[in-house]
Design an enzyme around this catalytic site. Sequence first.
Site, PDB file in Angstrom:
ATOM      1  N   GLU A 179       0.291  -5.502  -1.078  1.00 20.28           N
ATOM      2  CA  GLU A 179      -0.522  -5.471   0.141  1.00 20.28           C
ATOM      3  C   GLU A 179      -2.011  -5.348  -0.162  1.00 20.28           C
ATOM      4  OE1 GLU A 179      -0.800  -3.295   4.475  1.00 20.28           O
ATOM      5  OE2 GLU A 179       0.314  -2.309   2.871  1.00 20.28           O
ATOM      6  N   GLU A 278       2.144  -2.304  12.463  1.00 13.52           N
ATOM      7  CA  GLU A 278       1.463  -1.168  11.841  1.00 13.52           C
ATOM      8  C   GLU A 278       0.120  -0.917  12.547  1.00 13.52           C
ATOM      9  OE1 GLU A 278       1.664   0.458   7.410  1.00 13.52           O
ATOM     10  OE2 GLU A 278       0.319  -1.232   7.632  1.00 13.52           O
TER      11      GLU A 278
END
Length: 303
Positions: A179, A278
């Site tokens: 990520e 998220e």
Amino acid sequence: MITRRTLVHTALGALAVGAAPSLSGASAKRRFKLKLAPHLGQFTAHAGAGVVDQLKFMADEGFTALEDNSMMQRPIAEQETIARTLEQLGMSLGVFVVAVGGNQNKLFTTGEKDNPKTFVKACQDAVAVAKRVNAKWMTVVPGVFTPRLPIGIQTANAIDVLRAGAEVFEREKLVMVLEPLADSPDLFLRTADQAYELCRAVNSPACKILFDMYHLQQNQGSIIASIDQTWSEIGYFQMGDVPGRLWPGTGEMNYGNIFKHAANKMRESGREFIFGMEHGPWKADKAGERACIESYVAIDAAL
């Protein structure tokens, strides 16, 4: 120490397993076309603090997946409760964070020579949790950029560490997703093309990109073009609008177009992804929670 961001309001609440309602007959009012994955703590104003109740609320609203960054830190009994409830509700589990040394905020840095051994141990621990909770994807974030080392050396160090971790996951047919983050300019991994380079170098089906659109919008922009460029190495998506890190429609990003593009590519390629929500609401508020859900309803209707 640079720390990894987490969803800060992931209240566990009381599990109340014995008092949990029957889930086998639960049916959603709708089912979103995409595998959208909320977090625990995202809808507590509606569902309350109990984990089972939160998951049932998500399923009733049409969500078919869950994300839980903190899964490795949860007691085994809680992990088993979540896994059992997801199975009963027909929901999938998305990513959790590979916690290095038992701490999900500790990142491996690209210059430390003992990283492969440390990282491999964390990956082995993650495999044990993944088997328990029926997970496939684990989030991994390389650490800070090291000014004293040339970027090529740091990249090679990161590849060595990631190859060692990929060997662990590949044996179990699991996937670590890398990520890029926008939390600090000191972080080593910041763009999708850089993650693409790492994945191609590691050359393993167990090493893919976590394409978090919230972070990538800030670090690079051109989200749709970047999806096309890195498509073969993307393993997972996350989202949040910019600025504010709230739900789609609260900021500058055209998530209607982005999701439509991703959905078309999925149909053309026959691939499927989980899309991790998220983002906020960051406090228990029914109006905010409902606005969040309805933003996805509107996008879903246009897909």
